[in-house]
Design an enzyme around this catalytic site. Structure first.
Site, mmCIF file in Angstrom:
data_model
loop_
_atom_site.group_PDB
_atom_site.id
_atom_site.type_symbol
_atom_site.label_atom_id
_atom_site.label_comp_id
_atom_site.label_asym_id
_atom_site.label_seq_id
_atom_site.Cartn_x
_atom_site.Cartn_y
_atom_site.Cartn_z
ATOM 1 N N ASP A 159 2.254 -10.190 0.238
ATOM 2 C CA ASP A 159 1.434 -9.414 -0.708
ATOM 3 C C ASP A 159 0.374 -10.277 -1.402
ATOM 4 O OD1 ASP A 159 0.652 -7.146 -2.075
ATOM 5 O OD2 ASP A 159 2.156 -7.389 -3.660
ATOM 6 N N ASN A 180 1.849 2.482 2.600
ATOM 7 C CA ASN A 180 0.498 1.926 2.731
ATOM 8 C C ASN A 180 -0.503 2.875 3.392
ATOM 9 O OD1 ASN A 180 1.733 -1.472 3.167
ATOM 10 N ND2 ASN A 180 0.860 -0.554 1.331
ATOM 11 N N ARG A 229 -3.673 4.220 1.519
ATOM 12 C CA ARG A 229 -4.900 3.442 1.329
ATOM 13 C C ARG A 229 -6.074 4.062 2.094
ATOM 14 N NH1 ARG A 229 -3.179 -2.837 0.739
ATOM 15 N NH2 ARG A 229 -1.347 -2.440 -0.550
ATOM 16 N N ARG A 255 8.669 -13.046 -2.493
ATOM 17 C CA ARG A 255 7.508 -12.189 -2.748
ATOM 18 C C ARG A 255 6.439 -12.979 -3.481
ATOM 19 N NH1 ARG A 255 6.713 -5.884 -4.078
ATOM 20 N NH2 ARG A 255 4.482 -5.899 -3.730
HETATM 21 C C1 IPE Z 1 4.214 -4.167 -0.153
HETATM 22 O O1 IPE Z 1 3.056 -4.446 -0.828
HETATM 23 C C2 IPE Z 1 3.920 -3.872 1.286
HETATM 24 C C3 IPE Z 1 3.453 -5.001 2.080
HETATM 25 C C4 IPE Z 1 3.250 -6.216 1.655
HETATM 26 C C5 IPE Z 1 3.221 -4.708 3.452
HETATM 27 P P1 IPE Z 1 2.247 -3.329 -1.613
HETATM 28 O O2 IPE Z 1 1.039 -3.990 -2.165
HETATM 29 O O3 IPE Z 1 2.030 -2.156 -0.749
HETATM 30 O O4 IPE Z 1 3.272 -2.929 -2.759
HETATM 31 P P2 IPE Z 1 3.016 -2.302 -4.188
HETATM 32 O O5 IPE Z 1 2.096 -1.129 -4.003
HETATM 33 O O6 IPE Z 1 2.396 -3.364 -5.025
HETATM 34 O O7 IPE Z 1 4.371 -1.933 -4.677
HETATM 35 C C1 IPE Z 2 -0.566 -6.982 1.180
HETATM 36 O O1 IPE Z 2 -1.671 -7.244 0.380
HETATM 37 C C2 IPE Z 2 -0.944 -6.385 2.510
HETATM 38 C C3 IPE Z 2 -0.517 -4.990 2.681
HETATM 39 C C4 IPE Z 2 0.105 -4.274 1.784
HETATM 40 C C5 IPE Z 2 -0.823 -4.376 3.957
HETATM 41 P P1 IPE Z 2 -2.306 -6.140 -0.527
HETATM 42 O O2 IPE Z 2 -3.387 -5.446 0.228
HETATM 43 O O3 IPE Z 2 -1.286 -5.244 -1.125
HETATM 44 O O4 IPE Z 2 -2.952 -7.028 -1.672
HETATM 45 P P2 IPE Z 2 -3.029 -6.677 -3.207
HETATM 46 O O5 IPE Z 2 -1.621 -6.455 -3.676
HETATM 47 O O6 IPE Z 2 -3.885 -5.465 -3.358
HETATM 48 O O7 IPE Z 2 -3.637 -7.895 -3.825
HETATM 49 MG MG MG Z 3 -0.162 -5.368 -2.774
#
Ligand code: IPE
Ligand code: IPE
Ligand code: MG
Length: 248
Positions: free
Chosen positions: A27, A75, A78, A195
């Site tokens: 993340d 996800n 998005r 994490r």
């Molecule tokens: C968790 O991260 C999913 C992945 C890293 C693939 P998210 O960014 O989606 O989680 P939340 O929304 O902060 O809980």
């Molecule tokens: C994790 O990074 C990748 C996925 C969830 C696919 P993020 O895209 O959630 O990055 P932040 O949390 O917005 O910084």
């Molecule tokens: Mg994230």
């Protein structure tokens, strides 16, 4: 083992007593990009590089299992452009990985429902798993369209179906038997869940399997997560006292 010695700034890791299974929520890609005035997709590309580095390193140090969270069932909320970019990066990664499998002998598995993925990507996942059956070494599990609750519901459905067909008996269901219905069947539970990015939550990642995992949280964003950070996590893990409800 001098090659793997940590430098003086990072805590010493005992590479002879590594956790068997490390799981990582990759993340912070979006925030990494934002800090640099780049589009979020640039963060995902950087995150994919980090995954290459960390997965290769885990194999080199002899880790048995690495499980990474690449795309959650949540996800899909998005923007389509971002989802498309992530799928494109996964495709690129798998094409490269397939080319190197004979050399690296990394066994790859996917946890999650692959059916809603773009067909080309789904076929690459299947091909990768098929080739992987030949290998015995480090196993990398990629959680793709994975959600822990979704996984448990699917397992419950599969178990119920087996009961209806007379192949299973609800009166003899054990934790071990139920876990065979999960995507992670035959994979030991993660010992350490990492994490990055400062968030202190699981976000639906391996809730069943992490029941007795050790957790390591860091503010470092995933694209900046390097070997030193992994060493910190491993050293922290090695300093923990795991009691599993008993007395040490
Ligand atoms: C968790 O991260 C999913 C992945 C890293 C693939 P998210 O960014 O989606 O989680 P939340 O929304 O902060 O809980
Ligand atoms: C994790 O990074 C990748 C996925 C969830 C696919 P993020 O895209 O959630 O990055 P932040 O949390 O917005 O910084
Ligand atoms: Mg994230």
């Amino acid at each position: 083992m001098a090659f793997f010695k940590t430098n003086s700034q990072t805590p010493a890791v005992d590479f002879k007593h590594l956790p068997r299974h490390v799981a990582i929520i990759m993340d912070g890609n979006g925030r990494w990009a934002k800090k640099r005035g780049l589009p979020r997709t640039a963060g995902h590309a950087a995150g994919a590089e980090t995954f290459r580095t960390i997965a290769t390193y885990c194999k080199d140090i002899g880790l048995e299992y690495l499980t990474v969270y690449a795309f959650s069932t949540e996800n899909w909320k998005r923007p389509a452009e971002e989802v498309g970019a992530i799928m494109g990066l996964l495709k690129k990664y798998l094409l490269e990985a397939i080319g190197k499998m004979e050399r690296d002998k990394v066994k790859m598995k996917f946890f999650g429902d692959l059916s809603p993925l773009p067909e080309e990507l789904r076929l690459l996942c299947e091909q990768t798993e098929e080739i992987s059956k030949r290998y015995e070494g480090c196993q990398v599990n990629i959680c793709l369209n994975y959600g822990g609750r979704d996984e448990i519901i699917r397992a419950a459905q599969a178990f119920a179906t087996a009961c209806v067909e007379g192949k299973a008996d609800p009166n003899h269901l054990t934790e071990e038997a139920f876990s065979k219905y999960l995507f992670s069947a035959d994979v030991p539970d993660p010992d350490l869940v990492i994490r990055p990015s400062g968030e202190l939550r699981l976000s639906n990642f391996l809730p069943w399997q992490s029941a007795y995992a050790e957790f390591y949280f860091t503010d470092v964003l995933w694209p900046d997560f390097g070997k030193d950070e992994l060493h910190r996590a491993l050293a922290a893990y090695q300093g923990r006292s795991r009691r599993f409800g008993g007395i040490k």
